[in-house]
Design a protein around this motif. Structure first.
Motif, mmCIF file in Angstrom:
data_model
loop_
_atom_site.group_PDB
_atom_site.id
_atom_site.type_symbol
_atom_site.label_atom_id
_atom_site.label_comp_id
_atom_site.label_asym_id
_atom_site.label_seq_id
_atom_site.Cartn_x
_atom_site.Cartn_y
_atom_site.Cartn_z
ATOM 1 N N LEU A 1 20.702 11.951 65.333
ATOM 2 C CA LEU A 1 20.730 11.787 66.910
ATOM 3 C C LEU A 1 22.188 11.199 66.989
ATOM 4 N N THR A 2 22.837 11.517 67.944
ATOM 5 C CA THR A 2 24.312 11.118 68.297
ATOM 6 C C THR A 2 24.504 11.016 69.715
ATOM 7 N N ALA A 3 25.624 10.196 70.050
ATOM 8 C CA ALA A 3 25.663 10.019 71.405
ATOM 9 C C ALA A 3 27.241 10.082 71.750
ATOM 10 N N ASP A 4 27.783 9.122 72.764
ATOM 11 C CA ASP A 4 29.152 8.882 73.075
ATOM 12 C C ASP A 4 29.596 10.026 74.130
ATOM 13 N N VAL A 5 29.454 11.145 73.862
ATOM 14 C CA VAL A 5 29.975 12.141 75.062
ATOM 15 C C VAL A 5 28.802 12.025 75.705
ATOM 16 N N HIS A 6 28.906 12.358 77.239
ATOM 17 C CA HIS A 6 28.197 12.286 78.340
ATOM 18 C C HIS A 6 27.451 13.482 78.844
ATOM 19 N N TYR A 7 26.677 14.213 77.998
ATOM 20 C CA TYR A 7 25.897 15.271 78.180
ATOM 21 C C TYR A 7 24.679 15.413 77.244
ATOM 22 N N ALA A 8 24.187 16.486 77.036
ATOM 23 C CA ALA A 8 22.896 16.554 76.044
ATOM 24 C C ALA A 8 23.312 17.783 75.290
ATOM 25 N N ALA A 9 23.050 17.956 73.918
ATOM 26 C CA ALA A 9 23.469 19.307 73.253
ATOM 27 C C ALA A 9 22.443 19.212 72.104
ATOM 28 N N ALA A 10 22.209 20.453 71.619
ATOM 29 C CA ALA A 10 21.383 20.583 70.253
ATOM 30 C C ALA A 10 22.478 21.512 69.455
ATOM 31 N N HIS A 11 22.886 21.086 68.228
ATOM 32 C CA HIS A 11 23.703 21.862 67.332
ATOM 33 C C HIS A 11 22.887 21.899 66.048
ATOM 34 N N TYR A 12 23.199 23.073 65.365
ATOM 35 C CA TYR A 12 22.363 23.587 64.001
ATOM 36 C C TYR A 12 23.621 23.601 63.368
ATOM 37 N N PHE B 1 21.263 16.257 67.775
ATOM 38 C CA PHE B 1 20.837 16.332 68.789
ATOM 39 C C PHE B 1 21.598 15.325 69.571
ATOM 40 N N VAL B 2 22.288 15.653 70.712
ATOM 41 C CA VAL B 2 23.151 14.507 71.500
ATOM 42 C C VAL B 2 22.461 14.380 72.685
ATOM 43 N N ALA B 3 22.465 13.174 73.288
ATOM 44 C CA ALA B 3 21.695 12.930 74.684
ATOM 45 C C ALA B 3 22.282 11.600 75.343
ATOM 46 N N GLY B 4 22.377 11.772 76.416
ATOM 47 C CA GLY B 4 23.032 10.782 77.306
ATOM 48 C C GLY B 4 23.871 11.145 78.645
ATOM 49 N N PRO B 5 24.510 10.488 79.364
ATOM 50 C CA PRO B 5 24.009 9.128 79.416
ATOM 51 C C PRO B 5 22.741 8.842 80.616
ATOM 52 N N LEU B 6 22.290 7.636 80.241
ATOM 53 C CA LEU B 6 21.253 7.328 81.388
ATOM 54 C C LEU B 6 21.627 6.972 82.655
ATOM 55 N N ASN B 7 22.870 6.244 82.751
ATOM 56 C CA ASN B 7 23.228 5.682 84.056
ATOM 57 C C ASN B 7 24.856 5.274 84.138
ATOM 58 N N SER B 8 25.375 6.474 83.723
ATOM 59 C CA SER B 8 27.096 6.663 83.927
ATOM 60 C C SER B 8 27.461 8.071 84.385
ATOM 61 N N GLY B 9 28.638 8.032 84.419
ATOM 62 C CA GLY B 9 29.267 9.380 84.587
ATOM 63 C C GLY B 9 28.970 10.434 83.781
ATOM 64 N N THR B 10 28.660 11.555 84.268
ATOM 65 C CA THR B 10 28.453 12.976 83.048
ATOM 66 C C THR B 10 29.659 13.495 82.991
ATOM 67 N N LEU C 1 20.495 12.393 81.444
ATOM 68 C CA LEU C 1 20.022 12.875 80.503
ATOM 69 C C LEU C 1 19.447 12.021 79.375
ATOM 70 N N PHE C 2 18.283 12.309 78.898
ATOM 71 C CA PHE C 2 17.776 11.508 77.701
ATOM 72 C C PHE C 2 16.857 12.344 76.734
ATOM 73 N N GLY C 3 16.782 11.772 75.655
ATOM 74 C CA GLY C 3 16.069 12.653 74.595
ATOM 75 C C GLY C 3 14.578 12.006 74.241
ATOM 76 N N GLY C 4 13.682 12.747 73.432
ATOM 77 C CA GLY C 4 12.521 12.427 73.095
ATOM 78 C C GLY C 4 12.206 13.002 71.820
ATOM 79 N N VAL C 5 11.443 12.171 70.834
ATOM 80 C CA VAL C 5 11.155 12.847 69.677
ATOM 81 C C VAL C 5 9.760 12.546 69.513
ATOM 82 N N LEU D 1 16.918 13.838 84.455
ATOM 83 C CA LEU D 1 16.571 12.353 84.838
ATOM 84 C C LEU D 1 15.262 12.256 85.373
ATOM 85 N N VAL D 2 14.579 13.450 85.787
ATOM 86 C CA VAL D 2 13.173 13.190 86.333
ATOM 87 C C VAL D 2 12.098 13.526 85.172
ATOM 88 N N GLY D 3 12.625 13.947 84.017
ATOM 89 C CA GLY D 3 11.740 14.152 82.979
ATOM 90 C C GLY D 3 11.491 15.587 82.409
#
Length: 214
Positions: A108-119, A136-145, A180-184, A200-202
């Motif tokens: 599970l990774t971050a830093d870039v400001h969007y969500a993605a899935a990589h295989y 799986f990349v997720a974010g941000p919750l409350n900053s620029g995309t 965006l955010f992620g769940g497991v 943002l709205v789930g």
């Protein structure tokens, strides 16, 4: 009863050396990113912990190119080709996971400001001495995309999903709904891991069920 999940939090800020072109061909103290002590700790933990799933939480993405100016790089990746500089430590870790047959490792990774899935498919990689795995990349919750970022081919990442289209306006505010955010979730009986990327709205943007290795 064995646990279903172990989470290993990596710190890739404290130990890192200054960003550079990230293309040195051999390891040295000048290429530190996660630090030797931390990598050794992670290897020991991956070997000793017996949970079904082993999640490595990395604050920087693995195969996405994150630039720092016109010549330098901020994350592991430095562009297409064989493993160099920071990637050498990642290559060593991925080889260790393969050689020790450590099963069910998910990043599970971050830093870039969007969500993605990589295989990650070693059959399509420059560095092929690894197992297949998901990032799986997720974010941000409350900053620029921002994004999406370019993938490199060193470790063979295949783009399965990304939340943004190429060429979209950068720095989209939270008011535009691109946060965006992620769940497991892990099923206690089947041990299947379900990873979901949401807006943002789930609402579910992407979801995948990962059966455990046996």
């Amino acid at each position: 009863m064995l646990s279903l999940l172990d989470i290993f939090m990596m710190d890739e800020r404290t130990y890192r050396r200054p960003n550079s072109s990230n293309n040195q061909p051999v390891p040295s103290k000048d290429i530190a990113f996660a630090g030797r002590t931390q990598i050794q700790w992670l290897k020991r933990q991956l070997l000793s912990e017996k949970a079904t799933w082993k999640v490595i939480a990395s604050d920087m993405p693995l195969g996405l190119i994150v630039r720092d100016g016109s010549t330098d790089f901020k994350a592991w990746a430095n562009g297409d080709g064989p493993a160099l500089r920071r990637e050498l430590k990642l290559a060593d870790l991925l080889r260790f996971i393969k050689n020790k047959n450590i099963q069910n490792v998910v990043w599970l990774t971050a830093d870039v400001h969007y969500a993605a899935a990589h295989y990650y498919d070693p059959a399509k990689a420059q560095f092929s001495d690894s197992k297949t795995f998901w990032e799986f990349v997720a974010g941000p919750l409350n900053s620029g995309t921002f994004g999406p970022n370019q993938l490199e081919n060193t470790f063979g990442p295949q783009l399965i999903f990304q939340s943004l289209l190429p060429g979209m306006k950068a720095n989209r505010p939270p008011s535009e709904g691109f946060q965006l955010f992620g769940g497991v979730k892990i099923d206690a009986y089947t041990k299947v891991m379900t990873v979901t990327l949401r807006n943002l709205v789930g609402e579910t943007l992407y979801s995948v069920d990962l059966p455990p290795e046996t």
